[in-house]
Every structure is written in structure tokens, then in C-alpha cells.
Design an enzyme around this catalytic site. Structure first.
Site, PDB file in Angstrom:
ATOM      1  N   ASN A  16     -13.203   3.559  -6.931  1.00 58.99           N
ATOM      2  CA  ASN A  16     -11.059   3.857  -6.477  1.00 58.99           C
ATOM      3  C   ASN A  16     -10.452   4.187  -4.727  1.00 58.99           C
ATOM      4  O   ASN A  16     -11.423   5.502  -4.485  1.00 58.99           O
ATOM      5  CB  ASN A  16     -10.481   4.948  -7.947  1.00 58.99           C
ATOM      6  N   HIS A  44     -14.618   1.868  -1.817  1.00 57.53           N
ATOM      7  CA  HIS A  44     -13.928   0.959  -0.800  1.00 57.53           C
ATOM      8  C   HIS A  44     -12.379   1.923   0.001  1.00 57.53           C
ATOM      9  O   HIS A  44     -11.612   1.168  -0.803  1.00 57.53           O
ATOM     10  CB  HIS A  44     -13.205   0.553  -2.722  1.00 57.53           C
ATOM     11  N   CYS A  75      -0.623   2.258  16.315  1.00 56.30           N
ATOM     12  CA  CYS A  75      -1.636   2.879  16.520  1.00 56.30           C
ATOM     13  C   CYS A  75      -1.384   4.134  17.999  1.00 56.30           C
ATOM     14  O   CYS A  75      -1.134   3.559  18.801  1.00 56.30           O
ATOM     15  CB  CYS A  75      -3.079   2.154  16.752  1.00 56.30           C
ATOM     16  N   GLY A  95     -15.210   2.399 -16.981  1.00 60.19           N
ATOM     17  CA  GLY A  95     -13.676   2.079 -16.220  1.00 60.19           C
ATOM     18  C   GLY A  95     -13.778   1.176 -15.595  1.00 60.19           C
ATOM     19  O   GLY A  95     -13.024   1.364 -14.750  1.00 60.19           O
ATOM     20  N   THR A  96     -15.098   0.099 -15.564  1.00 59.21           N
ATOM     21  CA  THR A  96     -14.836  -1.199 -14.262  1.00 59.21           C
ATOM     22  C   THR A  96     -15.412  -2.272 -15.413  1.00 59.21           C
ATOM     23  O   THR A  96     -15.733  -2.742 -16.193  1.00 59.21           O
ATOM     24  CB  THR A  96     -16.609  -0.268 -13.452  1.00 59.21           C
ATOM     25  N   TYR A 121       1.219  -1.574  -0.166  1.00 59.62           N
ATOM     26  CA  TYR A 121       0.247  -0.314   0.251  1.00 59.62           C
ATOM     27  C   TYR A 121       1.005   0.821  -0.158  1.00 59.62           C
ATOM     28  O   TYR A 121       0.643   2.067  -0.768  1.00 59.62           O
ATOM     29  CB  TYR A 121      -1.499  -0.162   1.191  1.00 59.62           C
ATOM     30  N   ASN A 123     -16.196   2.120 -21.523  1.00 65.12           N
ATOM     31  CA  ASN A 123     -14.935   0.690 -21.485  1.00 65.12           C
ATOM     32  C   ASN A 123     -13.837   1.023 -22.573  1.00 65.12           C
ATOM     33  O   ASN A 123     -14.558   0.454 -23.375  1.00 65.12           O
ATOM     34  CB  ASN A 123     -15.565  -0.477 -20.641  1.00 65.12           C
TER      35      ASN A 123
END
Ligand code: OAD
Length: 252
Positions: free
Chosen positions: A106, A123, A151, A191-192, A71, A217
Site C-alpha cells: 500500500n 510500492h 521540480c 488483504g492482497t 494521484y 482475505n
């Protein structure tokens, strides 16, 4: 490939007359900003990993440092990227129609940076983290020797504030998305790949409830059917073309 000159006139009319436009975007909308789509082959160090093996609670439990570093790499990509003409066209469209709902899968925050006022992030967002134990969200954190960082409140590992495979979507975001799909009169799906539920159901729901459905798309062929337009091409080309065709007097 559809371009400004061959956007179907019936679609131009439908967009001009729409009172509530809802849009669902996926990774394809950010591809032209240089962010690889989720199912594209990964590059460099990460090429041997399958994203579906990294974006899970089990992966984080097994190897939190690996997931954190993946990430961190994606966060770096996003930080160096800029919104493209597709993001900008959606921000412009929001100001041209009476009601507008932008729903995105996204996690890159590029819609917000393009000027969209309130994207519903189904998401989550990669630029935030949250405590893996008690859920407190942080926008700033120290990346010290210990990864993932602990944390500050309870010491449990921090995790990206995104939805992983097998996790529930935030219920308020999902409810807003569902309401928009039910009530809009024009729904754009951009775009999915439509492989991940429940987002994948939104365009179908909107169409079944009577909305005009527009699919943009690289992976479709141009077709026009009853209240359904499929446009084959890049969203960074087609979205500005569509908005300009429907609202030629609005400044780009
Ligand atoms: P995908 O990577 O599955 O699909 C991207 C889609 O964009 C494909 O259908 C491409 O054909 C299309 N595409 C690529 N470049 C394009 C361009 N320039 N213009 C238009 N279309 C283009 O991404 P998503 O559908 O967003 O979930 O994936 C959905 C979810 O699956 C992601 O949010 C993620 C993933 O697993 C989670 O992490 C929970």
C-alpha cells in the site's frame, strides 16, 4: 466467517511461539478505512479509467496532468482516512513478538499512522513526490497552475513517489522483504489478491522455507492444512481477534 471465537487454536499457539513474524499487506487492509482497493470499480469522475492504465510510466508520458490529477484525488482520499482496527492490531502485534517485519504494497502510509515503526513500503508512498528526471524526493511541494508541478531544482515534472507497472521495486526494500520471508517462522498475508509480483511470491517463499502461513482475505474460504491457515473475513475484524486470542493479557 472466522471470528475471535473460532480462530484455530493451533494458529493461536503458533503465533504465541513465533520468534519472527513477517506480514505482507495489500489494499484490502485499508478497505475498511474507506480507501477503495486497487481492483475495485472506481467511482465518480474516475470510473471510466482503469488504474492499470494510469499507473504506468507510459501513461505519465502520454498525459502527465491526468496521472497527476488521479494521484491528487487518491491523496485526498488518504488524507481524509484514518487507520482501522486491522492497522492498529498490526502495530500492537509488533510490540508483542520478539521480531516483527511489516511489508506493505500500500502507498497510503496508514501503517505508519497506526504506529507501526518501520513498514517496508514496496510500492512507495503517495504522500511523497519525486523528480521524474533526477529522482530527488520531496515531501512538500507547491501545487500551482502548472500540473504536474516542476521540480524546484531542474524544472522536470514531479511525479508521485510510487512504483508503477513495469517499474523496478526499490532494491533495498525488496531485499529486506525477501530476507524476512526467508527467515520468519510465521508469515501473515493480509488483504492482497496476490496478483502482482514480486510481492505475490513472498508468502509462498516463506511457506516453502518452513514458516507457518496465514492468509486473511474476504476472498478465501476457511481452511487449515499443514502450516497453512486461510481465514475468510475482514482484516479489521480478524487481525484484532487473532492478536487478542494469542496475547489475551496485552492491552488493546
Ligand atoms: P487488490 O485490490 O488487487 O486486492 C485486494 C484484496 O483484498 C482482494 O483479494 C480482496 O478480496 C481483499 N479484501 C478487500 N477488502 C478486504 C477486507 N476488508 N479484509 C480482508 N481482505 C479484503 O490489491 P493488492 O493485492 O494490494 O501495485 O494489489 C497489489 C498491487 O497491485 C498494488 O499495490 C498495486 C496494484 O496494481 C502497484 O501500483 C504497483
Amino acid at each position: 466467517m472466522a471470528t475471535e471465537s473460532n480462530i484455530p487454536p493451533e494458529l493461536v499457539t503458533a503465533l504465541r511461539q513465533a520468534r519472527h513474524v513477517a506480514v505482507l499487506t495489500g489494499a484490502g487492509v485499508s478497505a475498511e478505512s474507506g480507501i477503495p482497493t486497487f481492483r475495485d470499480a472506481q467511482t465518480g469522475l474516475w470510473a471510466r479509467y482503469d488504474p492499470e492504465d494510469l499507473a504506468t510510466p507510459e501513461a505519465f508520458q502520454r498525459n502527465p496532468r491526468l496521472v497527476w490529477e488521479w494521484y491528487a484525488w487518491r491523496r485526498q482520499l488518504v488524507s481524509g482516512a484514518a487507520p482501522n482496527p486491522g492497522h492498529l492490531a498490526l502495530a500492537r502485534l509488533e510490540r508483542l513478538v520478539p521480531r516483527f517485519t511489516l511489508i506493505t504494497q500500500n502507498v497510503d502510509g496508514l501503517h505508519h499512522r497506526a504506529g507501526s515503526s518501520a513498514p517496508i513500503e514496496l510500492h512507495g508512498n503517495i504522500m511523497r513526490v519525486r523528480c521524474s528526471a533526477e529522482g530527488t524526493v520531496y515531501e512538500h511541494w507547491d501545487e500551482g497552475a502548472e500540473l504536474p508541478p516542476p521540480c524546484p531544482a531542474c524544472g522536470a515534472p514531479l511525479r508521485p513517489d510510487v512504483v508503477w507497472f513495469g517499474e523496478q521495486l526499490p532494491s533495498d526494500a525488496l531485499e529486506q522483504a525477501w530476507n524476512a520471508a526467508t527467515r520468519c517462522d510465521l508469515f501473515l498475508s493480509v488483504g492482497t489478491s496476490g496478483l502482482v509480483e514480486p510481492a505475490a511470491s513472498l508468502p509462498r517463499l516463506a511457506h516453502a522455507r518452513g514458516a507457518t502461513l496465514v492468509v486473511i482475505n474476504l476472498d478465501v474460504s476457511d481452511t487449515v492444512r499443514e502450516r497453512l491457515f486461510s481465514l475468510h473475513g475482514r482484516s479489521g475484524v480478524l487481525l484484532p481477534a487473532l492478536v487478542s486470542a494469542a496475547f489475551p493479557d496485552a492491552a488493546a
